[in-house]
Motif scaffolding. Structure first.
Motif, short mmCIF file in Angstrom:
data_model
loop_
_atom_site.label_atom_id
_atom_site.label_comp_id
_atom_site.label_asym_id
_atom_site.label_seq_id
_atom_site.Cartn_x
_atom_site.Cartn_y
_atom_site.Cartn_z
N SER A 1 0.21 -1.01 0.11
CA SER A 1 -0.31 0.56 0.09
C SER A 1 0.42 1.57 -0.05
O SER A 1 1.92 1.36 0.50
N VAL B 1 -6.37 -10.19 -8.39
CA VAL B 1 -5.65 -9.27 -8.20
C VAL B 1 -7.28 -7.79 -7.83
O VAL B 1 -7.96 -7.95 -8.19
N ALA C 1 -4.28 -1.37 -11.84
CA ALA C 1 -5.07 -2.84 -11.98
C ALA C 1 -4.18 -3.47 -13.77
O ALA C 1 -3.92 -4.43 -13.44
N LEU D 1 -7.79 -4.40 -6.06
CA LEU D 1 -7.48 -3.39 -5.67
C LEU D 1 -7.92 -2.45 -5.59
O LEU D 1 -8.99 -2.02 -5.81
N SER E 1 -12.80 0.71 -6.68
CA SER E 1 -11.97 -0.39 -6.02
C SER E 1 -12.44 -1.68 -7.67
O SER E 1 -13.36 -1.90 -7.82
N ASP F 1 -3.74 0.22 -2.49
CA ASP F 1 -3.44 -0.49 -2.52
C ASP F 1 -3.47 -1.76 -2.80
O ASP F 1 -4.31 -1.57 -4.63
N VAL F 2 -3.07 -2.64 -2.63
CA VAL F 2 -3.18 -4.18 -4.10
C VAL F 2 -2.46 -5.53 -3.59
O VAL F 2 -2.04 -5.38 -2.49
N SER F 3 -3.61 -6.19 -3.48
CA SER F 3 -3.70 -7.38 -3.29
C SER F 3 -3.55 -8.60 -4.07
O SER F 3 -4.03 -8.78 -5.04
N TYR G 1 -8.50 2.49 -4.93
CA TYR G 1 -7.60 3.88 -4.70
C TYR G 1 -8.65 4.34 -4.18
O TYR G 1 -10.47 4.44 -4.74
N ALA H 1 -0.51 -4.51 -12.69
CA ALA H 1 -0.52 -5.60 -11.36
C ALA H 1 -0.66 -6.87 -12.36
O ALA H 1 -0.17 -7.34 -11.41
#
Length: 248
Positions: free
Chosen positions: A111, A208, A236, A210, A198, A129-131, A212, A239
Motif C-alpha cells: 500500500s 488481484v 490494476a 486493488l 475498487s 493498495d493492491v493484494s 484507490y 498489477a
C-alpha cells in the motif's frame, strides 16, 4: 404320503407366521422350497456382487486442469514507481509498505498513502493498495482457475457490502485479466467525502484486488469519480501484467 406333505406344509406356514413381516417376503413367499430357495440365493448374490465392486481410478479420480501461474510477483514492484508517484503524490513510503504474509507464494499485499499540501488550495489525500491471491489446483476443490473465479465473486460481494457506502455502482472492467469488476462508491470519513474505486480482477488462478481512493482537505475539491477510476484501472492493468511477467 399326502398327510405327511400336508403336515410339512403346515409346519412351514406356522414357522413363517413367527418371522417378522420384513423377512416373510424374503424367505416365506412361496410354498415351494425350490422357488423360494432360488429367489433368496439370487438376492444374496446381487448384493454381494454390488458390495464387491471397487471403482476404478478413472471413476474415483477427477482430472483437474493445472494451475496457470506458479508464483506471484514482488507485490510492491507490481505497479511501476512512475504510476504510484502520480497516483499518490508525497507518499509516506515511496516504495510502498508491504503487508504481512506467512506465504508470499500464495498471497501478498502492498500500500501507498500520502497527503499533498497545496497551501491555500488545501490538501489532497490519496491511498492505493493492491493484494494478490494465488490458488493451486486440487482434485477435491477444483482447478486453480475455478477456485480463483469462485473467490472473485466472494471478494466482489465484500466490496459491494461496504458499510456506509453511497452511490455504489458495479460495472464490467474490460482489458484487465480474464475477468474484472469495478466498484465505485463514496464514503464519509473524518468529516470529508472520499471517492473510492475498487477493482476485483482474475488472471488465470490469481486474484488481484486493488483499491484507490482520495479526498480533499482544508477546502480542497473532492477528486472526481472519473479521476479515481482511471487511476485505479491503470494500476490494476500493471498489477495483472506483473503476474504474467513473474511467471515467464
Amino acid at each position: 404320503m399326502q398327510r405327511s406333505a400336508q403336515r410339512t406344509r403346515l409346519t412351514r406356514i406356522l414357522a413363517c407366521a413367527a418371522v417378522p413381516v420384513m423377512l416373510v417376503a424374503a424367505g416365506c413367499s412361496s410354498d415351494s422350497g425350490g422357488s423360494g430357495g432360488s429367489g433368496k440365493a439370487e438376492g444374496q448374490g446381487s448384493a454381494s456382487a454390488s458390495a464387491s465392486v471397487t471403482p476404478s481410478p478413472s471413476q474415483s479420480t477427477k482430472a483437474v486442469e493445472p494451475a496457470r501461474f506458479a508464483k506471484l510477483p514482488e507485490v510492491c514492484k507490481s505497479i511501476s514507481s512512475k504510476t504510484t508517484a502520480s497516483l499518490v503524490p508525497k507518499a509516506k513510503t515511496k516504495n510502498g509498505t508491504p503487508a504481512a504474509s506467512s506465504d508470499l507464494a500464495s498471497r501478498g499485499g502492498c500500500s501507498w498513502n500520502g497527503l499533498e499540501d497545496k497551501g491555500v488550495e488545501g490538501s489532497q489525500y490519496r491511498w492505493l493498495d493492491v493484494s494478490f491471491y494465488r490458488y493451486e489446483s486440487d482434485a477435491v476443490l477444483g482447478s486453480g482457475q475455478d477456485r480463483a473465479q469462485e473467490n472473485l465473486a466472494k471478494e466482489l460481494a465484500k466490496v459491494q457490502q461496504t458499510p456506509g457506502a453511497k452511490k455504489l455502482r458495479t460495472v464490467e472492467a474490460t482489458g484487465i485479466g480474464d475477468e474484472a469488476k469495478t466498484v465505485t462508491y463514496q464514503l464519509r470519513k473524518t468529516d470529508e467525502d472520499f471517492v473510492y474505486t475498487s477493482i476485483v480482477a482474475r488472471t488465470g488462478n490469481v486474484l488481484v484486488l486493488l483499491s484507490y481512493n482520495g479526498a480533499g482537505y482544508a477546502g480542497a475539491d473532492t477528486p472526481s469519480e472519473k479521476t479515481v477510476t482511471n487511476g485505479a484501472i491503470k494500476a490494476a492493468k500493471e498489477a495483472v501484467a506483473a503476474v504474467a511477467t513473474a511467471n515467464k
